[in-house]
Design an enzyme around this catalytic site. Sequence first.
Site, short mmCIF file in Angstrom:
data_model
loop_
_atom_site.label_atom_id
_atom_site.label_comp_id
_atom_site.label_asym_id
_atom_site.label_seq_id
_atom_site.Cartn_x
_atom_site.Cartn_y
_atom_site.Cartn_z
CD1 TRP A 102 129.05 22.65 11.60
CD2 TRP A 102 128.10 24.59 12.18
NE1 TRP A 102 128.52 23.22 10.47
CE2 TRP A 102 127.93 24.40 10.79
CE3 TRP A 102 127.59 25.74 12.77
CZ2 TRP A 102 127.26 25.33 9.98
CZ3 TRP A 102 126.93 26.66 11.97
CH2 TRP A 102 126.77 26.45 10.59
CG ASP A 174 125.38 21.33 17.58
OD1 ASP A 174 124.38 20.76 17.10
OD2 ASP A 174 125.98 22.27 17.01
CE LYS A 198 122.74 20.79 9.71
NZ LYS A 198 123.33 21.09 8.41
#
Lengths: 363, 363
Positions: A102, A174, A198
């Site tokens: 990511w 992030d 999530k």
Amino acid sequence: MSRAFNFCAGPAALPEAVLRQAQAELLEWGAERASVMEVSHRGAAFEALVAQAEADLRSLMGIPDDYAVLFLQGGATQQFALLPMNLAAPGQGADYVVSGHWSQRAVAEGEPHVRTRVLVDAADAAGLYLRAPEVDAAAVDPDAAYLHYCHNETIHGVEFPAVPDSGAVPLVGDFSSTILSRPLDVARFGVIYAGAQKNIGPSGLALVIVRRDLLERAGQPRARVLTWAAHARAGSLLHTPPTFSIYLAALVFAWLREMGGLEVMAAINQRKAQRLYHAIDDSEGFYRNPVDPASRSWMNVPFWLHDEGLNAAFLEESREAGLLALKGHREIGGLRASLYNAMPEAGVAALTDFMGDFARRKG
Amino acid sequence: MSRAFNFCAGPAALPEAVLRQAQAELLEWGAERASVMEVSHRGAAFEALVAQAEADLRSLMGIPDDYAVLFLQGGATQQFALLPMNLAAPGQGADYVVSGHWSQRAVAEGEPHVRTRVLVDAADAAGLYLRAPEVDAAAVDPDAAYLHYCHNETIHGVEFPAVPDSGAVPLVGDFSSTILSRPLDVARFGVIYAGAQKNIGPSGLALVIVRRDLLERAGQPRARVLTWAAHARAGSLLHTPPTFSIYLAALVFAWLREMGGLEVMAAINQRKAQRLYHAIDDSEGFYRNPVDPASRSWMNVPFWLHDEGLNAAFLEESREAGLLALKGHREIGGLRASLYNAMPEAGVAALTDFMGDFARRKG
């Protein structure tokens, strides 16, 4: 059939109590005589919902007043592009820490909009991401618009044990897969952002927490809809927001407060992760997680069978045992269990029981 | 309490049958033993859902094979910016038709990304938007990246009676408030786009139907997540999509097919609009809609009381009568009834009955 324990990495399991409330009021929300999906985002009821969601989140995370809270669309992926658009002047650079998939994606999506530099890449000689890298604050370009990192790599199961130091340059984190899993010192950051799917709510929503002085940066020429400052001025109601996603996030925030807040969640999440890592480490090599123990994620636990030929049997039998979505990410294979807030301790116990039984039968 | 007739302009009413199905399976979707919100967008079940949604939409609208169908985030507002980013080369111009609020917004959000030119502005001498303008194809800049117009202005209740001619320049139509309300010749367009929250599903979703040759245009430097071609290649699964919104849109498409398709919806929608306009026009001036009859919207009917002092009583009494969200948009005041697909004919009959009774009592 009945609901099973769902270890999906995202879109992930939601608290069952939240889903039951949403189900009960899906056709008539409060006094509205309509679904929450069918009311104006400019109406008093929905405006109160957004205000309550923000207030609950501020209380849970201890977000200081000099930070704006934005509920946006496009997930974390869109924020990869909006970050440089909003924070970097044309021609300016930004530093990135790469610790897995990511953080690589953040670089790739940022590149068209900022001069990216990878400050450190944590891949080992074999190209594997097994530990959070050291970040040397003195090495950060003092002219960089920001330093970006990903606190928890969902695919690799690598988490920073502590927030890195970016010196005087704003730190952008992030937190898609680890937000709300434990307390966090928001004041360390210029920007914290996260896709919702999530630990916050359903997909289609992104959360951005941004220090207000950064909203004053001109950034790059862009439409208002791509401008954080415009969303902040409008209280996340610049244009029609994803109303149902915000509603569910609000229910999740209320659930977290009922659970006792993030200190309580941290204790639960730590116990869940420890139970699973113990099951792996104590399996005499039947299961294996190669991540450096100091960097092991509480949220996403990738693991491998000693014999990959057993993967299909593991997945089929675990599914039959009511344990869902344990397949590893296609990029690295193997198996993976995600243990977000909505996963109860009983779910992890059921998983480790199954793993022990499977190992005894196949070992 | 019970559900009422909801005339909200958006987020708008959804078909009750769709909401009831969503409610019934909210905790367990199909054979998944989890909510549709909790399953991976990469799993077989969700991929099949997206494929079915696209197939049903193609069937309903008769979308030719040389058009891509994209389910995106950010609503129509974000597409105002993505249009020039994807279709216009740096420095290129684009022509815009202005017929009310939303076509003005398209210009404003497009401006940072393209040299905009307003080809025609339909405002009258008093600044009011009361009719769809004539569009002269010969006046369109042949070097323009596209000609943009808004087929139905939700606030002003002004709808184009026919698709305008853009000559050789690709025609881009904002169909947010009128898509799926009747058949449309997709082949006339370069791009059709729409926010979902009126005739498609809940907010948080945008639909883009784009002729595939336009996806080959380089456009402007931008992240993949802002690039239509990348989403097209990925079948709308480039990154985590708004899964619940797509699921509800799929249920709406299936409902429209059960209803008999867009010819049937057109007949119903025309009857609904005619009934309401008759009630206004036959009220001897008690109610008033000033829009040119040839440009009157089937979807959004703004109207005014002869005495604005009665507005509060109208809104309070109509709400008590089970008729919701009839307040006009803050930009032009008055009252407004939106009559999207999900509004049954019985709802419009209840509204016109109430309007007649209110006029008798207050006239």
